[in-house]
Design an enzyme around this catalytic site. Structure first.
Site, PDB file in Angstrom:
ATOM      1  N   CYS A 181      30.188 -19.764  31.616  1.00 25.94           N
ATOM      2  CA  CYS A 181      29.539 -19.999  30.335  1.00 25.94           C
ATOM      3  C   CYS A 181      28.426 -18.984  30.125  1.00 25.94           C
ATOM      4  CB  CYS A 181      28.948 -21.399  30.290  1.00 25.94           C
ATOM      5  SG  CYS A 181      30.144 -22.719  30.532  1.00 25.94           S
ATOM      6  N   ARG A 190      32.538 -12.961  30.311  1.00 26.75           N
ATOM      7  CA  ARG A 190      32.547 -14.100  31.223  1.00 26.75           C
ATOM      8  C   ARG A 190      33.743 -15.024  31.001  1.00 26.75           C
ATOM      9  NH1 ARG A 190      27.299 -16.258  33.007  1.00 26.75           N
ATOM     10  NH2 ARG A 190      25.977 -14.479  33.411  1.00 26.75           N
ATOM     11  N   TRP A 207      33.432 -22.293  28.540  1.00 25.41           N
ATOM     12  CA  TRP A 207      34.758 -22.427  29.131  1.00 25.41           C
ATOM     13  C   TRP A 207      35.018 -23.913  29.313  1.00 25.41           C
ATOM     14  CZ3 TRP A 207      38.310 -18.631  30.170  1.00 25.41           C
ATOM     15  CH2 TRP A 207      39.450 -19.042  30.867  1.00 25.41           C
ATOM     16  N   ASN A 230      24.793 -24.398  31.172  1.00 26.77           N
ATOM     17  CA  ASN A 230      25.777 -23.806  32.060  1.00 26.77           C
ATOM     18  C   ASN A 230      25.638 -24.482  33.416  1.00 26.77           C
ATOM     19  OD1 ASN A 230      27.532 -22.169  33.480  1.00 26.77           O
ATOM     20  ND2 ASN A 230      26.130 -20.434  33.607  1.00 26.77           N
ATOM     21  N   GLY A 231      26.714 -25.054  33.956  1.00 30.40           N
ATOM     22  CA  GLY A 231      26.620 -25.686  35.261  1.00 30.40           C
ATOM     23  C   GLY A 231      27.200 -27.083  35.283  1.00 30.40           C
ATOM     24  N   GLU A 239      37.335 -14.411  58.203  1.00 24.84           N
ATOM     25  CA  GLU A 239      36.655 -13.817  57.046  1.00 24.84           C
ATOM     26  C   GLU A 239      35.282 -13.287  57.436  1.00 24.84           C
ATOM     27  OE1 GLU A 239      35.250 -12.817  53.143  1.00 24.84           O
ATOM     28  OE2 GLU A 239      37.111 -12.671  54.267  1.00 24.84           O
ATOM     29  N   LYS A 250      34.050  -9.398  57.045  1.00 21.38           N
ATOM     30  CA  LYS A 250      32.848  -8.988  56.327  1.00 21.38           C
ATOM     31  C   LYS A 250      31.979  -8.087  57.197  1.00 21.38           C
ATOM     32  CE  LYS A 250      33.367 -10.591  52.332  1.00 21.38           C
ATOM     33  NZ  LYS A 250      34.793 -10.261  52.560  1.00 21.38           N
ATOM     34  N   GLU A 282      33.684  -4.582  57.517  1.00 19.89           N
ATOM     35  CA  GLU A 282      33.813  -3.709  56.361  1.00 19.89           C
ATOM     36  C   GLU A 282      32.483  -3.207  55.828  1.00 19.89           C
ATOM     37  OE1 GLU A 282      35.909  -5.605  53.143  1.00 19.89           O
ATOM     38  OE2 GLU A 282      34.807  -7.480  53.356  1.00 19.89           O
ATOM     39  N   HIS A 314      43.148 -17.134  76.306  1.00 21.03           N
ATOM     40  CA  HIS A 314      44.363 -16.326  76.360  1.00 21.03           C
ATOM     41  C   HIS A 314      44.079 -14.844  76.100  1.00 21.03           C
ATOM     42  CE1 HIS A 314      46.809 -19.929  76.707  1.00 21.03           C
ATOM     43  NE2 HIS A 314      46.036 -20.467  75.781  1.00 21.03           N
ATOM     44  N   LYS A 331      37.367  -1.310  45.488  1.00 23.10           N
ATOM     45  CA  LYS A 331      37.356  -2.698  45.022  1.00 23.10           C
ATOM     46  C   LYS A 331      38.764  -3.212  44.745  1.00 23.10           C
ATOM     47  CE  LYS A 331      35.378  -6.490  43.856  1.00 23.10           C
ATOM     48  NZ  LYS A 331      34.856  -7.338  44.942  1.00 23.10           N
TER      49      LYS A 331
END
Length: 610
Positions: free
Chosen positions: A2, A30, A77, A101-102, A482, A486, A489, A505, A605
């Site tokens: 929003c 947005r 939205w 918004n929220g 993940e 991070k 990268e 193992h 990206k």
């Protein structure tokens, strides 16, 4: 996401509604499906709202213009209310008008209280509760500012707000908790906006509100107060009038800004699928029923593939549907058998990743139904899919994905709940519990961000390491992977993510006092096993950094070298929240290493080549 804009205008600068409309156009990126503007005209609130794109609102304004010198606007939205004029913002009473918004987590309790006192609600939104509560406090004798403050103290959730009041041509109140909001300083006029880009036509003097701040705007300036109501000072910055230059805000890097945007964008994404009145997830109509699906194939690249791994636990554990996870670049070449009636789910932030797009086309040729989860609804992957579920993360500029990843998890969680319902594996009571857990994620994410200083301290103890291990079990295992990605990268430190039970193992051979071991372990069904794995590491001199909740930290005792204590949440949503500390740890280590955080070497990206 929003979009919000507010203007206390200089009367010599022309009609405020036209300027609010200009600001809303700058927030179109947005995503939205309705819009509206409210202004003060001779002390009275007047407004125009329209479903659909801004052109519809512009036509409404042309037919029925709004006057006035104070105005607020909103692009919405659709969430738990359908995208129509009644649910569009601004919401208003005779006393005030508001854009929001929220998520207001406790809106049902507040709504019941207000209805008992005679309030009549016009919309299906949680947002209307806020303006109704402000209005009630004003009817009880509080002045507008006091009524706004009293209301803020009762709200639970993550939000940004802008409010105007009947008869008050020199007053606007804004507030932020979890969702961004900026103040713009003009020439005898003031502005509020979701981002500085929306205010760029009128001012380059911008103040970014801190978490919990609220602000009283008058034509000659702003008084900013913290959550307790104390007056505070925030820096006013000069910005350039372009998105690329100003969108970092007060943050050193885009990546950090995007990490901190997660409470807001997670809330936006949840809002698009959650019906709080029924405590249920409501997705768009799907061209298939999960009860008829023999197998799910979830295909993605990079960070998105770890979101797919989390989803495998959800779909198989809750809906009992077999799931196969594939890295897109491998899937095309292994000639996998795909069953009739199967569904292939594709994850991509950009919607343009070539490996993923080609895998999609292969699945389509083999008769699979295609569902894509993307951040760009006009992308190639979206256009070639049977159904698209959008992550409302907004533009993600940092190469290392953060908010796109957590919003992908939100969409997958909602999809898994839907699948479990259609397969008859989830009753209404269980769904309500899981749905409630999801709605609490934005405010819990705010709490996680409060650990940033602690994570910075740990980064100083870790950043000289040459290797790091990340461990987890269950849904913590993909988050461990993940976290390792991070770190690799953006800091260029070698790191690996493993299922904790696999330490024996092979990887345990790497453990010594120079190797930090980050353990992702909420207090869930796998936790006791994880403690045993931590003890194996500690016995060999490894430095264990435990990321868990208070109960988990207490039960682990002194096994860990350091702890990051997160809020207690339902295990179902833990992967979403536990992503944030591993993002922050990688970020702060990269800053200490002096790398190019936003544009790491050799990375792009969107990977549009195979």
């Amino acid at each position: 996401m929003c979009g919000i804009i507010g203007i206390i205008g200089n009367k010599g600068k022309g009609n405020v509604a036209a300027r609010v409309m200009e600001g809303l156009k700058r927030l179109e990126y947005r995503g939205y499906d309705s819009a509206g503007i409210a202004t003060l005209v001779n002390g009275h609130i007047d407004r125009q709202r329209a479903e659909g794109k801004l052109i519809n609102l512009a036509q409404r304004l042309e037919a029925e213009p709004l006057g006035g010198d104070v105005g607020i606007g909103h692009t919405r939205w659709a969430t738990h209310g359908i995208p129509n004029e009644v649910n569009a913002h601004p919401h208003a009473t005779t006393n005030a008008a508001l854009v929001h918004n929220g998520i207001i987590e406790n809106f049902k309790e507040l709504k019941a209280e207000l209805q008992d006192r005679g309030a009549n609600f016009a919309s299906e939104t949680d947002s209307e509760v806020v303006v109704q509560l402000i209005s009630q406090y004003m009817n009880d004798g509080l002045d507008p500012v006091a009524a706004a403050h009293a209301t803020l103290q009762r709200l639970e959730g993550a939000f940004a707000l802008a409010v105007i009041f009947s008869g008050q041509h020199d007053l606007m109140v804004g507030a932020r908790r979890g969702s961004p909001l900026v103040v713009g300083y003009g020439d005898d006029e003031m502005f509020l906006g979701s981002d500085a880009f929306s205010l760029a036509p009128w001012t380059n003097r911008i103040c970014y509100l801190d978490e919990g701040d609220w602000v009283v705007l008058r034509r000659d300036g702003a008084e900013i107060r913290d959550a307790a109501g104390a007056v505070v000072q925030r820096q006013i910055k000069l910005t350039a009038a372009s998105l690329g230059d100003i969108s970092k805000g007060n943050y050193r890097h885009y990546m950090l800004k995007e990490i901190y945007e997660q409470p807001a964008v997670i809330g936006d994404t949840i809002h698009s699928f959650f019906n709080p009145d029924e405590r249920s997830i409501q997705l768009p109509d799907l061209p298939f029923n999960f009860a008829d699906v023999p197998k799910l194939s979830i295909i993605a690249c990079g960070t998105s593939s770890y979101a797919a791994m989390v989803a495998k636990y959800w779909f198989e554990g809750m809906a009992r549907i077999p799931v196969e996870i594939d890295v897109a670049s491998e899937f095309r070449y292994r000639d996998a058998p795909l069953p009739a009636g199967g569904v292939a789910i594709f994850l991509s932030q950009s919607g343009e990743t070539m490996d993923t797009l080609e895998a999609l086309r292969l699945c389509k040729r083999q008769g699979q139904r295609i569902l894509s989860i993307v951040n760009v609804p006009e992308s190639s992957i979206a256009r070639e899919s049977d159904v698209v579920l959008q992550t409302l993360a907004g533009p993600e500029i940092g190469v290392a994905s953060t908010k796109a990843f957590t919003t992908q998890l939100v969409v997958l969680a909602c999809l898994a709940i839907t699948a479990a319902k259609q397969c008859g594996k989830l009753d209404a009571q269980a769904e309500a519990i899981l749905s409630q857990a999801i709605t609490e994620v934005p405010s819990r994410a705010v709490e996680v961000l409060h650990h940033d200083e602690r994570i910075q301290e740990l980064a100083r103890d870790i950043f000289m390491a040459r290797d790091a291990l990340y461990l987890g079990r269950g849904t913590g295992y993909p988050i461990a992977m993940e976290g390792a990605l991070k770190l690799k990268e953006i800091s260029y430190i070698h790191a690996e993510g493993y299922p904790a039970g696999e330490m024996k193992h092979g990887p345990i051979a790497l453990i010594d006092e120079q190797v930090p071991v980050i353990v992702v372990a909420p207090k869930d069904q796998w936790f006791d096993k994880v403690i045993s794995n931590m003890q194996e590491v500690a016995a060999r001199g490894g430095k264990v950094v435990l990321i868990s909740d208070a109960e988990g930290v207490e039960k682990a005792g002194d096994v860990a070298w350091a702890n990051i204590t997160l809020p207690t949440v339902h295990p179902f949503v833990a992967p979403i929240l536990y992503s944030i500390p591993v993002q922050l740890l990688a970020y702060h280590i990269a800053v200490l290493k002096g790398t190019d955080v936003d544009q790491p070497r050799n990375l792009a990206k969107s990977v549009t080549v195979e």
